[in-house]
Scaffold this active site. Structure first.
Site, PDB file in Angstrom:
ATOM      1  N   GLU A  89      39.543  52.916  43.658  1.00 18.55           N
ATOM      2  CA  GLU A  89      38.311  52.250  43.208  1.00 18.55           C
ATOM      3  C   GLU A  89      37.208  52.370  44.252  1.00 18.55           C
ATOM      4  OE1 GLU A  89      36.567  50.932  41.084  1.00 18.55           O
ATOM      5  OE2 GLU A  89      37.748  50.144  39.412  1.00 18.55           O
ATOM      6  N   ARG A 130      39.185  37.060  42.054  1.00 20.69           N
ATOM      7  CA  ARG A 130      39.046  37.908  43.241  1.00 20.69           C
ATOM      8  C   ARG A 130      37.825  38.794  43.074  1.00 20.69           C
ATOM      9  NH1 ARG A 130      39.872  43.182  42.054  1.00 20.69           N
ATOM     10  NH2 ARG A 130      41.561  43.872  40.676  1.00 20.69           N
ATOM     11  N   ASN A 147      35.794  42.218  42.703  1.00 18.55           N
ATOM     12  CA  ASN A 147      36.074  43.511  42.095  1.00 18.55           C
ATOM     13  C   ASN A 147      35.055  44.518  42.605  1.00 18.55           C
ATOM     14  OD1 ASN A 147      37.805  45.092  40.427  1.00 18.55           O
ATOM     15  ND2 ASN A 147      36.193  45.176  38.881  1.00 18.55           N
ATOM     16  N   ASN A 174      32.109  44.768  36.869  1.00 19.79           N
ATOM     17  CA  ASN A 174      32.423  46.161  37.161  1.00 19.79           C
ATOM     18  C   ASN A 174      31.176  46.969  37.476  1.00 19.79           C
ATOM     19  OD1 ASN A 174      34.580  48.026  37.574  1.00 19.79           O
ATOM     20  ND2 ASN A 174      35.650  47.086  35.858  1.00 19.79           N
ATOM     21  N   ASP A 191      40.630  51.098  22.633  1.00 16.31           N
ATOM     22  CA  ASP A 191      41.673  50.678  23.568  1.00 16.31           C
ATOM     23  C   ASP A 191      41.236  50.837  25.016  1.00 16.31           C
ATOM     24  OD1 ASP A 191      43.421  50.031  21.534  1.00 16.31           O
ATOM     25  OD2 ASP A 191      44.336  52.024  21.474  1.00 16.31           O
TER      26      ASP A 191
END
Length: 326
Positions: free
Chosen positions: A35, A131, A133, A184, A232
């Protein structure tokens, strides 16, 4: 440790172009959840994080050496993002739980050092399962970053207890947006700020004031839908090019989208046939024309999953990462 290199060619949808786009796996450890890619001009390196290994790991891909160096940090068992610190050659800001911490690392050793806590964004029982991100710096070095509660978007714990924050060294931490599931992707294009809450399944646009760092006038400019239904996969990390187009990683979607934010049109899809969990993207390289992509395994059996990739032949470039001002 040996790493396998793979490459494949892509044709892409949306517009005609004589060049071909190429995706290549780079020499890199297999991450459980790679990430937060950040291109650093000074070191000609891409820094990123493996959040979910046995211990969280900070990694540096050296462009000239074509080699990736990993390190863990004692007393910092969780790292979720990495941002080089302004006026330093070996200090970085990392996310750990809901505290941003300063660490020191030379970029090659297998161990980094905890230095100090920089700031915290949340405390109390209500946030006890949250937490940090994703996080980035705006064009002038202010910290923008958010939190998340759980890793998945389905199930009984789909509760929006997370938030988006800004840190400015003059005024400290400011709460920007609440009722977030998984904070995000973030990027800036001129006077606009773009933001992804993965489990909201959309892309938000805000007006952005570079003088103050304030964001306003939230609106949804892209819905993640396939045939009218939530797919999905979810939208994950994001970046932008110099032409103002957005590049969005898809977790469980096998692809990176290229999106025109003015029209909400998907201009291209860059597909990873054997990698489903594309976590984030960042432009880098000497000419800033390479799109780097981090990926995750989280149970995937494909050997290709979890490695660092580069996408070339895009015919555009982006901007380097901005160092954080503490």
């Amino acid at each position: 440790m040996n790493y396998l290199g793979r490459a494949f060619w892509l044709s892409f949808i949306g517009f005609a172009c004589s060049s071909q786009v190429k995706i290549e796996q780079l020499p890199s450890p297999r991450s459980l959840c790679g990430e937060g890619p950040h291109w650093d001009v000074a070191t000609q390196s891409l820094y990123y994080i493996d959040i979910e290994g046995p211990e969280s790991t900070i990694l540096r891909y050296d462009y000239k050496e074509n080699k990736t160096y990993p390190a863990t940090v004692d007393n910092v068992p969780l790292m979720t993002f990495v941002l080089p610190i302004e006026n330093s050659t070996d200090e970085f800001l990392v996310g750990s739980d809901t505290i941003a911490k300063v660490i020191r690392w030379d970029g090659k050793s297998s161990k980094g050092q905890y230095v100090r806590d920089a700031f915290a964004v949340e405390s109390g029982d209500y946030y006890s399962t949250n937490r940090f991100n994703d996080a980035k710096c705006d064009p002038v070095g202010r910290f923008f970053g958010g939190t998340q509660r759980y890793n998945e978007c389905k199930g009984p714990f789909n509760v929006a207890t997370a938030s988006l924050y800004r840190y400015d060294r003059q005024i400290g931490v400011k709460h920007l947006k609440g009722n977030v599931f998984i904070s995000n992707g973030l990027t800036w294009v001129a006077n606009k700020f773009y933001y992804i809450d993965s489990c909201a399944h959309d892309l938000k646009e805000f007006d952005y004031n570079i003088e103050t760092g304030d964001i306003s006038n939230e609106r949804t400019m892209f819905l993640n839908r396939v045939d009218g239904k939530t797919p999905d996969f979810v939208l994950d990390g994001m970046t932008s090019d110099v032409e103002g187009n957005l590049y969005i990683a898809t977790y469980n979607g096998h692809k990176v989208f290229k999106l025109n934010p003015k029209t909400s049109e998907v201009l291209a899809e860059y597909v990873f046939p054997n990698v489903s969990k594309i976590t984030s993207v960042a432009f880098g390289g000497p000419n800033l024309d390479i799109l780097y992509a981090t990926t995750a395994t989280r149970g995937d059996t494909q050997d290709e999953a979890g490695h660092l990739y580069k996408i070339t032949g895009l015919g555009t470039k982006g901007s380097a990462g901005v160092k954080v001002k503490l």
